[in-house]
Scaffold this motif. Structure first.
Motif, PDB file in Angstrom:
ATOM      1  N   GLY A   1       0.835  -1.196   0.000  1.00  0.00           N
ATOM      2  CA  GLY A   1       0.000   0.000   0.000  1.00  0.00           C
ATOM      3  C   GLY A   1       0.869   1.244   0.000  1.00  0.00           C
ATOM      4  N   ALA A   2       0.234   2.380  -0.261  1.00  0.00           N
ATOM      5  CA  ALA A   2       0.959   3.646  -0.316  1.00  0.00           C
ATOM      6  C   ALA A   2       0.561   4.565   0.833  1.00  0.00           C
ATOM      7  CB  ALA A   2       0.695   4.335  -1.653  1.00  0.00           C
ATOM      8  N   ALA A   3      -0.743   4.840   0.951  1.00  0.00           N
ATOM      9  CA  ALA A   3      -1.194   5.755   2.000  1.00  0.00           C
ATOM     10  C   ALA A   3      -1.461   5.043   3.319  1.00  0.00           C
ATOM     11  CB  ALA A   3      -2.457   6.491   1.535  1.00  0.00           C
ATOM     12  N   GLU A   4      -1.831   3.784   3.255  1.00  0.00           N
ATOM     13  CA  GLU A   4      -2.142   3.026   4.465  1.00  0.00           C
ATOM     14  C   GLU A   4      -1.875   1.545   4.207  1.00  0.00           C
ATOM     15  OE1 GLU A   4      -6.936   2.367   3.658  1.00  0.00           O
ATOM     16  OE2 GLU A   4      -6.259   3.797   5.163  1.00  0.00           O
ATOM     17  N   PRO A   5      -1.673   0.755   5.268  1.00  0.00           N
ATOM     18  CA  PRO A   5      -1.468  -0.679   5.071  1.00  0.00           C
ATOM     19  C   PRO A   5      -2.622  -1.291   4.288  1.00  0.00           C
ATOM     20  CG  PRO A   5      -0.977  -0.064   7.329  1.00  0.00           C
ATOM     21  CD  PRO A   5      -1.608   1.145   6.685  1.00  0.00           C
ATOM     22  N   THR A   6      -2.290  -2.148   3.317  1.00  0.00           N
ATOM     23  CA  THR A   6      -3.283  -2.680   2.392  1.00  0.00           C
ATOM     24  C   THR A   6      -3.071  -4.177   2.216  1.00  0.00           C
ATOM     25  OG1 THR A   6      -3.283  -0.575   1.197  1.00  0.00           O
ATOM     26  CG2 THR A   6      -4.230  -2.472   0.059  1.00  0.00           C
ATOM     27  N   LYS A   7      -4.159  -4.911   2.205  1.00  0.00           N
ATOM     28  CA  LYS A   7      -4.047  -6.346   1.957  1.00  0.00           C
ATOM     29  C   LYS A   7      -3.824  -6.604   0.474  1.00  0.00           C
ATOM     30  CE  LYS A   7      -8.951  -7.525   1.181  1.00  0.00           C
ATOM     31  NZ  LYS A   7      -8.777  -8.102  -0.150  1.00  0.00           N
ATOM     32  N   VAL A   8      -3.218  -7.732   0.177  1.00  0.00           N
ATOM     33  CA  VAL A   8      -3.114  -8.178  -1.207  1.00  0.00           C
ATOM     34  C   VAL A   8      -4.515  -8.519  -1.704  1.00  0.00           C
ATOM     35  CG1 VAL A   8      -2.067  -9.895  -2.728  1.00  0.00           C
ATOM     36  CG2 VAL A   8      -0.819  -9.074  -0.733  1.00  0.00           C
TER      37      VAL A   8
ATOM     38  N   ALA B   1      16.743  -4.458   9.196  1.00  0.00           N
ATOM     39  CA  ALA B   1      15.977  -3.479   8.426  1.00  0.00           C
ATOM     40  C   ALA B   1      14.481  -3.756   8.569  1.00  0.00           C
ATOM     41  CB  ALA B   1      16.385  -3.523   6.961  1.00  0.00           C
ATOM     42  N   VAL B   2      13.722  -2.722   8.937  1.00  0.00           N
ATOM     43  CA  VAL B   2      12.268  -2.839   9.064  1.00  0.00           C
ATOM     44  C   VAL B   2      11.648  -1.876   8.056  1.00  0.00           C
ATOM     45  CG1 VAL B   2      10.269  -2.632  10.578  1.00  0.00           C
ATOM     46  CG2 VAL B   2      12.457  -3.434  11.504  1.00  0.00           C
ATOM     47  N   PRO B   3      11.251  -2.375   6.896  1.00  0.00           N
ATOM     48  CA  PRO B   3      10.711  -1.482   5.865  1.00  0.00           C
ATOM     49  C   PRO B   3       9.319  -0.992   6.225  1.00  0.00           C
ATOM     50  CG  PRO B   3      10.497  -3.749   5.177  1.00  0.00           C
ATOM     51  CD  PRO B   3      11.257  -3.775   6.469  1.00  0.00           C
ATOM     52  N   GLY B   4       8.958   0.131   5.630  1.00  0.00           N
ATOM     53  CA  GLY B   4       7.599   0.632   5.780  1.00  0.00           C
ATOM     54  C   GLY B   4       6.826   0.416   4.497  1.00  0.00           C
ATOM     55  N   LEU B   5       5.767   1.189   4.330  1.00  0.00           N
ATOM     56  CA  LEU B   5       4.950   1.072   3.135  1.00  0.00           C
ATOM     57  C   LEU B   5       5.774   1.416   1.895  1.00  0.00           C
ATOM     58  CD1 LEU B   5       1.641   2.760   4.375  1.00  0.00           C
ATOM     59  CD2 LEU B   5       2.038   0.319   3.996  1.00  0.00           C
ATOM     60  N   LEU B   6       5.718   0.550   0.916  1.00  0.00           N
ATOM     61  CA  LEU B   6       6.518   0.728  -0.292  1.00  0.00           C
ATOM     62  C   LEU B   6       5.700   1.169  -1.495  1.00  0.00           C
ATOM     63  CD1 LEU B   6       8.672  -2.501   0.096  1.00  0.00           C
ATOM     64  CD2 LEU B   6       9.446  -0.145   0.418  1.00  0.00           C
ATOM     65  N   GLY B   7       4.372   1.149  -1.365  1.00  0.00           N
ATOM     66  CA  GLY B   7       3.569   1.440  -2.539  1.00  0.00           C
ATOM     67  C   GLY B   7       3.911   0.463  -3.636  1.00  0.00           C
ATOM     68  N   ASN B   8       4.206   0.969  -4.815  1.00  0.00           N
ATOM     69  CA  ASN B   8       4.571   0.094  -5.927  1.00  0.00           C
ATOM     70  C   ASN B   8       6.072   0.053  -6.167  1.00  0.00           C
ATOM     71  OD1 ASN B   8       1.951  -0.823  -6.815  1.00  0.00           O
ATOM     72  ND2 ASN B   8       1.564   1.275  -7.488  1.00  0.00           N
ATOM     73  N   ARG B   9       6.845   0.578  -5.218  1.00  0.00           N
ATOM     74  CA  ARG B   9       8.280   0.600  -5.380  1.00  0.00           C
ATOM     75  C   ARG B   9       8.942  -0.629  -4.750  1.00  0.00           C
ATOM     76  NH1 ARG B   9       9.725   7.035  -4.313  1.00  0.00           N
ATOM     77  NH2 ARG B   9       9.108   7.725  -6.416  1.00  0.00           N
ATOM     78  N   HIS B  10      10.166  -0.874  -5.194  1.00  0.00           N
ATOM     79  CA  HIS B  10      10.993  -1.947  -4.650  1.00  0.00           C
ATOM     80  C   HIS B  10      12.009  -1.309  -3.690  1.00  0.00           C
ATOM     81  CE1 HIS B  10      13.787  -5.319  -4.451  1.00  0.00           C
ATOM     82  NE2 HIS B  10      12.880  -6.068  -5.042  1.00  0.00           N
ATOM     83  N   PRO B  11      12.316  -1.959  -2.560  1.00  0.00           N
ATOM     84  CA  PRO B  11      13.249  -1.345  -1.620  1.00  0.00           C
ATOM     85  C   PRO B  11      14.691  -1.318  -2.104  1.00  0.00           C
ATOM     86  CG  PRO B  11      12.699  -3.565  -0.899  1.00  0.00           C
ATOM     87  CD  PRO B  11      11.783  -3.242  -2.063  1.00  0.00           C
ATOM     88  N   SER B  12      15.031  -2.148  -3.118  1.00  0.00           N
ATOM     89  CA  SER B  12      16.437  -2.302  -3.494  1.00  0.00           C
ATOM     90  C   SER B  12      16.713  -2.121  -4.979  1.00  0.00           C
ATOM     91  CB  SER B  12      16.930  -3.698  -3.070  1.00  0.00           C
ATOM     92  OG  SER B  12      16.652  -3.947  -1.717  1.00  0.00           O
ATOM     93  N   ILE B  13      15.690  -1.854  -5.778  1.00  0.00           N
ATOM     94  CA  ILE B  13      15.856  -1.729  -7.224  1.00  0.00           C
ATOM     95  C   ILE B  13      15.097  -0.497  -7.705  1.00  0.00           C
ATOM     96  CG2 ILE B  13      15.642  -2.881  -9.460  1.00  0.00           C
ATOM     97  CD1 ILE B  13      15.254  -5.514  -7.974  1.00  0.00           C
ATOM     98  N   ALA B  14      15.683   0.232  -8.663  1.00  0.00           N
ATOM     99  CA  ALA B  14      14.994   1.376  -9.275  1.00  0.00           C
ATOM    100  C   ALA B  14      15.507   1.547 -10.710  1.00  0.00           C
ATOM    101  CB  ALA B  14      15.226   2.645  -8.459  1.00  0.00           C
ATOM    102  N   PRO B  15      14.586   1.890 -11.646  1.00  0.00           N
ATOM    103  CA  PRO B  15      13.131   2.038 -11.465  1.00  0.00           C
ATOM    104  C   PRO B  15      12.438   0.676 -11.472  1.00  0.00           C
ATOM    105  CG  PRO B  15      13.720   2.493 -13.742  1.00  0.00           C
ATOM    106  CD  PRO B  15      15.015   2.235 -13.015  1.00  0.00           C
ATOM    107  N   TYR B  16      11.556   0.494 -10.510  1.00  0.00           N
ATOM    108  CA  TYR B  16      10.830  -0.766 -10.357  1.00  0.00           C
ATOM    109  C   TYR B  16       9.493  -0.413  -9.736  1.00  0.00           C
ATOM    110  CZ  TYR B  16      10.670  -5.893  -9.712  1.00  0.00           C
ATOM    111  OH  TYR B  16      10.373  -7.230  -9.780  1.00  0.00           O
ATOM    112  N   GLU B  17       8.606   0.154 -10.546  1.00  0.00           N
ATOM    113  CA  GLU B  17       7.326   0.640 -10.023  1.00  0.00           C
ATOM    114  C   GLU B  17       6.351   0.926 -11.165  1.00  0.00           C
ATOM    115  OE1 GLU B  17       7.407   4.913  -8.685  1.00  0.00           O
ATOM    116  OE2 GLU B  17       9.574   4.521  -8.645  1.00  0.00           O
ATOM    117  N   VAL B  18       5.216   1.495 -10.803  1.00  0.00           N
ATOM    118  CA  VAL B  18       4.168   1.834 -11.759  1.00  0.00           C
ATOM    119  C   VAL B  18       4.288   3.302 -12.129  1.00  0.00           C
ATOM    120  CG1 VAL B  18       1.680   1.958 -12.136  1.00  0.00           C
ATOM    121  CG2 VAL B  18       2.643   0.091 -10.778  1.00  0.00           C
ATOM    122  N   PHE B  19       4.134   3.577 -13.420  1.00  0.00           N
ATOM    123  CA  PHE B  19       4.223   4.949 -13.913  1.00  0.00           C
ATOM    124  C   PHE B  19       2.983   5.289 -14.734  1.00  0.00           C
ATOM    125  CE2 PHE B  19       8.592   3.619 -13.310  1.00  0.00           C
ATOM    126  CZ  PHE B  19       9.185   4.729 -12.708  1.00  0.00           C
TER     127      PHE B  19
END
Length: 362
Positions: free
Chosen positions: A151-158, A215-233
């Motif tokens: 999720g991006a704005a709030e925790p979201t289920k798959v 490492a404790v990640p937070g909300l990533l939205g459509n991004r990857h924590p370790s790769i870029a660009p890896y998301e929705v545009f």
């Protein structure tokens, strides 16, 4: 001939995780007898949507099985269930821990008379201190950390009960390994999988990032924590995904988009550090053309790119690639088993059963 021809499975599973596991075994040739309460599996009532008067949820995970109605609250039902279990090679159940023991259908009891039995239990949080916790997929997505990175704005289920499906897959693997051991030694064994442990294992790099580096990640939205660009545009019409996994792919992307070289984006590590600036630069160019244009331009260059399809588009893509994503089972277009085998491929012998329709009740 299926790979599991001759294997008899007593399926005491309900809802999704255990039925998914037993359907995988059934597709590979096992004879599966689905034991249902007189009310039927809960998912028979989980609609809409429906097909032929049955909830499509139930239809999705119960092909190649026969249904037998047994009321385990009665002596007659328990006796029939015991007879079924003692004649089976595999028993799969996902009752709350302790329930099968009350019915005299637990592994310890049955294995005394049937040493070759492979007995698979699917639980929510294990059979120890977590035995009393309810094993619902949404709950496990929440407490197991998946929603914390989704999720991006709030925790979201798959958007699907993914933990149940993953647990069913792990259960099937465990059963197959236990059958291999039994073939070699003549000894059955107990197999247990739980939703929480499966989720923690299935979060792979995110879990390892915590256990190995804290490492404790937070909300990533459509991004990857370790790769870029890896998301929705965004594009000129609908969203597109870029999944650029290395510097060579990024160089091709940059050249195709006509973007100038920028030292901030020279390596993946730098791109991750400057991901917001990178996204702004890419978005400005991607907005100028529709998604289909970018898909057609970038794919031949080896740049992973694709539009965000709905399910109709996803099945259309699979069809266009010759993957045969559906199978006709007695006139029902069910989703195909994704395993392809050269000698013993999955088969589709029976449609999802009517309640107790094949083998009566007890």
């Amino acid at each position: 001939m299926g790979a599991l021809d001759g294997v008899v499975v007593a399926d005491f599973g309900r809802v999704l995780a255990a039925p998914y596991a037993t359907m995988m075994l059934a597709d590979l040739g096992a004879e599966v007898v689905k034991v249902e309460h007189p009310r039927g599996d809960e998912t028979r009532a989980w609609g809409p949507p429906h097909a032929r008067g049955e909830a499509t949820y139930f239809l999705s995970v119960n092909r190649n099985k026969r249904s037998r109605v047994l009321d385990l609250a009665t002596a007659e039902g328990r006796a029939a269930a015991r007879e079924l279990a003692l004649g089976a090679d595999v028993l799969v159940e996902n009752f709350r821990p302790g329930t099968m023991r009350r019915f005299g259908l637990d592994y310890e009891t049955l294995s005394k008379e049937h040493a070759r039995l492979v007995y698979c239990s699917v639980t929510g949080f294990g059979s120890g201190r977590g035995a009393d916790l309810p094993g619902y997929d949404l709950l496990v997505q929440a407490v197991g950390g998946l929603m914390s990175v989704t999720g991006a704005a709030e925790p979201t289920k798959v958007g699907v009960a993914l933990v149940d499906v993953l647990t069913g897959m792990h259960a099937a693997v465990g059963v197959l390994a236990a059958l291999r051991h039994r073939d070699a030694t003549g000894e059955g064994q107990a197999v247990e999988v739980d939703l929480l442990s499966v989720l923690l294992s299935s979060m792979v790099n995110q879990s390892a990032g915590y256990t190995l580096a804290g490492a404790v990640p937070g909300l990533l939205g459509n991004r990857h924590p370790s790769i870029a660009p890896y998301e929705v545009f965004p594009t000129a019409d609908r969203p597109v995904v870029l999944a650029v996994g290395n510097d060579r792919q990024f160089a091709r992307l940059r050249e195709a988009l006509g973007l100038p070289a920028d030292e901030r984006f020279a390596t993946n590590e730098l791109r991750v550090a400057h991901v917001d600036a990178l996204a702004e630069s890419l978005t400005g160019r991607l907005r100028t053309r529709p998604a289909a244009h970018w898909f057609a331009l970038l794919t031949p260059l080896g740049v992973p790119c694709g539009p965000v399809n709905d399910l109709a588009g996803a099945f259309e893509l699979a069809e266009s690639l010759g993957l045969r994503p559906t199978a006709d089972v007695d006139g029902l277009a069910l989703v195909s088993n994704p395993i392809r085998m050269s000698a013993t491929p999955p088969t589709y012998r029976l449609p999802p059963p009517a309640l107790g329709g094949a083998t009566g009740s007890g």
